[in-house]
Motif scaffolding. Structure first.
Motif, PDB file in Angstrom:
ATOM      1  N   ARG A  15      52.409  41.579 -19.358  1.00 46.30           N
ATOM      2  CA  ARG A  15      53.570  40.710 -19.172  1.00 46.30           C
ATOM      3  C   ARG A  15      53.246  39.239 -19.412  1.00 46.30           C
ATOM      4  N   MET A  48      57.408  37.965 -24.669  1.00 43.70           N
ATOM      5  CA  MET A  48      58.105  38.692 -25.723  1.00 43.70           C
ATOM      6  C   MET A  48      57.271  38.759 -26.995  1.00 43.70           C
ATOM      7  N   LEU A  52      55.011  41.622 -26.668  1.00 43.01           N
ATOM      8  CA  LEU A  52      55.758  42.869 -26.749  1.00 43.01           C
ATOM      9  C   LEU A  52      56.065  43.231 -28.200  1.00 43.01           C
ATOM     10  N   ARG A  56      63.293  44.932 -22.064  1.00 40.83           N
ATOM     11  CA  ARG A  56      62.062  45.234 -22.802  1.00 40.83           C
ATOM     12  C   ARG A  56      62.142  46.603 -23.469  1.00 40.83           C
TER      13      ARG A  56
END
Length: 347
Positions: free
Chosen positions: A67, A71, A74, A97
């Motif tokens: 985390r 983003m 991710l 997510r």
């Protein structure tokens, strides 16, 4: 859908957190493997939850979400996963997510192209009816595992959970648990904490329960923030071991595995015990969605018109007659009777 007999299916499960939800979701790989023999099953989860998935015989690869990378991290992870060419994706989380992952791994999904895809519904309308209008349209009894498995029925997956065990602890976690327990291995484990106060059996009741069994040893499990466990320990400090904040999730799970039985609130360790097949007494209060379903767990609850009152038990208590009645009316004596019954003894 007919069963596949060759290693042609490559399935991705998306479930990041929380502790109890991930543990309940551990039935998914085995259930999928029953329908898709030889399938390669991947799982993306939060980095701190990854140890819970390790050693599962039906998980081929664990993808870990950091985390802290936000983003950008991710998206980079999605680009790497895209090379896997998944045939099936199950979004068991349904948040921002998980939607980003689903979009990147199946960009033409709206046109019916790409991996077969199922997203678990949050059932907002049913929840509105339940909590606002007191109209229950959920299948009864509530079952956390059934709610995770049921969306997969279009793929031929049964909504009945596979038999325990469905959590597979590492030898290192079990050995570490054995070290911290010492002479308390085989004692009765108690988990008095929960995320919200209204899900907690009263503190004084835990102390009374300990005093009912003057010849038993007890182990207290909780997080570093659960300082109130030391007060519970004070009921019999010579035979109560307080492990609050001293064990990781994996080691705490190992402690449960080495205990004789567990008495627990509606919290993550309840699901660990259920997935282990460990004898358990579950003290269920205001929340509906984490109910266990295996015969190894004895559910204790009080049927009240105000239950359930909230998704997670966050409150406020809506019982005008007696505050916290759903748990206050479960007495230490009643729990003691169930402990004796689970141990094959009479009180």
């Amino acid at each position: 859908m007919p069963k596949m007999t060759e290693k042609t299916a490559k399935i991705l499960i998306i479930r990041f957190s929380a502790f109890g939800d991930v543990v309940q979701s551990l039935s998914l790989p085995s259930a999928l493997a029953q329908t898709f023999p030889g399938a390669e099953i991947h799982w993306i989860t939060r980095q701190d939850m990854a140890p819970l998935l390790q050693n599962h015989p039906h998980i081929s690869r664990i993808w870990q979400l950091d985390r802290k990378k936000g983003m950008k991290g991710l998206i980079a992870l999605c680009k790497e996963m895209r090379q896997e060419n998944f045939t099936h994706i199950y979004d068991a989380h349904n948040n921002t997510r998980s939607r980003v992952i689903s979009l990147m791994l199946r960009p033409l999904g709206m046109f019916g192209m790409g991996p077969q895809f199922i997203r678990r519904s949050i059932r907002r309308w049913k929840r509105f009816l339940l909590f606002r209008l007191r109209v229950n349209t959920f299948e009864m009894p509530f079952s956390g595992q059934r709610d995770l498995l049921e969306p997969l029925q279009p793929w031929g997956v049964s909504k009945l959970p596979p038999p325990a065990p469905q959590i597979f602890l590492s030898p290192e976690s079990v050995e570490k648990a054995r070290e911290v327990l010492g002479s308390y291995e085989g004692a009765i484990a108690l988990a008095p904490s929960a995320a919200y106060f209204l899900k907690r059996w009263p503190k004084e009741y835990w102390k009374e329960l300990i005093l009912i069994f003057p010849n038993e040893k007890f182990v207290l499990l909780g997080g570093p923030e659960d300082s109130f466990l030391e007060d519970i320990r004070s009921a019999a400090p010579d035979r109560v071991l307080n492990l609050a904040g001293k064990c990781s999730l994996a080691v705490s799970s190992g402690v449960v595995s080495l205990s004789r039985l567990l008495v627990v609130n509606d919290t993550g360790l309840l699901h660990v015990a259920e997935q282990l097949g460990k004898r358990t007494i579950a003290l269920m209060g205001p929340a509906p969605f984490g109910f266990p379903c295996r015969p190894s767990t004895k559910v204790m609850e009080i049927n009240l018109p105000c239950r359930p009152c909230s998704k997670h038990g966050q409150g406020p208590c809506v019982n005008k007659a007696r505050f916290h009645q759903c748990l206050v009316d479960i007495t230490p004596g009643q729990v003691a009777i169930q402990i004796k019954a689970l141990q094959g003894k009479s009180l």
